[in-house]
Design an enzyme around this catalytic site. Structure first.
Site, PDB file in Angstrom:
ATOM      1  CG  ASP A 193      -1.782   1.256   1.321  1.00 49.92           C
ATOM      2  OD1 ASP A 193      -2.318   1.672   0.274  1.00 49.92           O
ATOM      3  OD2 ASP A 193      -1.924   1.836   2.413  1.00 49.92           O
ATOM      4  CB  SER A 194       0.157   4.768  -0.670  1.00 51.81           C
ATOM      5  OG  SER A 194      -1.035   4.787   0.090  1.00 51.81           O
ATOM      6  CB  CYS A 203      -3.167   0.828  -2.487  1.00 48.53           C
ATOM      7  SG  CYS A 203      -3.108   2.588  -2.863  1.00 48.53           S
ATOM      8  CD  GLU A 247      -0.986   7.251   6.555  1.00 52.55           C
ATOM      9  OE1 GLU A 247       0.104   7.391   7.103  1.00 52.55           O
ATOM     10  OE2 GLU A 247      -1.285   6.229   5.885  1.00 52.55           O
ATOM     11  CB  CYS A 299      -9.471   4.853   0.357  1.00 48.41           C
ATOM     12  SG  CYS A 299      -7.929   5.291   1.166  1.00 48.41           S
ATOM     13  CG  HIS A 336      -5.551   5.313   4.640  1.00 48.92           C
ATOM     14  ND1 HIS A 336      -4.894   4.772   3.573  1.00 48.92           N
ATOM     15  CD2 HIS A 336      -4.592   5.863   5.437  1.00 48.92           C
ATOM     16  CE1 HIS A 336      -3.590   4.992   3.696  1.00 48.92           C
ATOM     17  NE2 HIS A 336      -3.393   5.646   4.815  1.00 48.92           N
TER      18      HIS A 336
HETATM   19  N1  DGL Z   1      -4.445   3.512   0.880  1.00 52.95           N
HETATM   20  C1  DGL Z   1      -4.639   4.391  -0.231  1.00 52.95           C
HETATM   21  C2  DGL Z   1      -5.833   3.926  -1.042  1.00 52.95           C
HETATM   22  O1  DGL Z   1      -6.426   2.897  -0.721  1.00 52.95           O
HETATM   23  C3  DGL Z   1      -4.943   5.810   0.180  1.00 52.95           C
HETATM   24  C4  DGL Z   1      -3.827   6.662   0.582  1.00 52.95           C
HETATM   25  C5  DGL Z   1      -3.168   7.380  -0.548  1.00 52.95           C
HETATM   26  O2  DGL Z   1      -3.689   8.366  -1.075  1.00 52.95           O
HETATM   27  O3  DGL Z   1      -2.096   6.951  -0.841  1.00 52.95           O
HETATM   28  O4  DGL Z   1      -6.201   4.554  -1.992  1.00 52.95           O
END
Ligand code: DGL
Length: 268
Positions: free
Chosen positions: A10-11, A73, A151, A185, A187
């Site tokens: 993931d990012s 992600c 975050e 997402c 998150h």
């Molecule tokens: N985890 C990323 C997603 O699912 C979101 C965070 C990002 O913008 O990198 O899109």
């Protein structure tokens, strides 16, 4: 091959919500997680940059000899769609599993999608939903601030700032009468309670991490690479920013403290 690890990236930390679900569904599997914590967020970056980062992240996992790669992600899954055709191992993102679950869940045919700006711009979930059922009405909203809030640990459903942000982003969806909302997402499950309190309990929230974990289990089974061991699998964590920063917040996403070793790597 079956004892090789599943690679998840993931990012940043959001993909840990998928790891949490993977451990529940596939407790015997070994998991290698890479969080690109030095370059998060991806969701506000250009297509070209997201594709480049996704390639580097996948290459790192391939160097660890993984048997399956999961892009946990929403942004990568939506934008770097060609990645899967270039990998020597099976791959899944979060879009198809999550869209499928939403299509199955809706009763009134009105589905909301929230994600990063890049995800919403790509219309990835919308296209997949309409490919499966073109009678469904889809409402999309990008919620870029959600990632920053999560975050930074602003996640309590009692926090007026969180409540205000949820209302600001979701009031149109509420007026439009959706009965299903894709948390597009990884998150976003962290603030699911605040979202649900605002929309009401009748709106089903579809967690992309959870649906993708279930989908990955089916993929392993159909490729005949499920780990048949009777012992619990292990997790290894790799990050591109400091290990301390990861340790500080990772537990919120994983639902438990991180007791495993965390290693810093250079991804560029
Ligand atoms: N985890 C990323 C997603 O699912 C979101 C965070 C990002 O913008 O990198 O899109």
């Amino acid at each position: 091959m079956s004892e090789q690890s599943i690679g998840v990236f993931d990012s940043g930390l959001g993909g840990l919500t998928a790891v949490k679900e993977l451990i529940k569904v596939l407790p015997q599997e070994n998991i290698i997680y890479f969080g690109d914590t030095a370059r998060v967020p991806y969701g506000s970056r250009s297509e070209e940059t997201i594709k480049k980062y996704a390639r580097q992240d996948a290459n790192f996992l391939l160097s660890k000899n993984v048997k399956l790669i999961i892009a946990a992600c929403g942004t990568v899954s939506s934008v770097a769609t060609e990645l899967k055709d270039t990998l020597p191992v099976p791959f899944t993102g979060v879009v198809i599993p999550t869209a499928t679950a939403a299509v199955n869940a809706t009763r009134n045919g009105k589905i909301g999608i929230i994600g990063t700006s890049a995800t919403v711009k790509s219309c990835s979930y919308k296209k997949e939903i309409l490919r499966q059922n073109d009678r469904i009405t889809v409402f999309q909203q990008d919620c870029p601030l959600f990632v920053n809030f999560v975050e930074n640990g602003f996640i309590s459903e009692d926090d007026p700032l969180v409540q205000l942000m949820v209302e600001r982003y979701l009031s149109d969806m509420k007026k439009n009468g959706i009965d299903t909302l894709i948390l597009g997402c990884t998150h976003f499950p962290i603030i699911a309670k605040a979202i649900s309190n605002y929309l009401g309990g009748h709106v089903r929230l579809i967690d992309s991490g959870k649906e993708t974990a279930l989908y990955a289990a089916n993929m392993l089974s159909s490729h005949n690479i499920l780990n048949q061991s009777n012992t619990l699998g292990s997790c290894s964590f790799y990050v591109s920013d400091t290990v301390d920063g990861f340790m500080h917040t990772a537990g919120i996403f994983l639902g438990r403290n991180v007791s495993e070793e965390v290693t810093h790597i250079t991804i560029e």
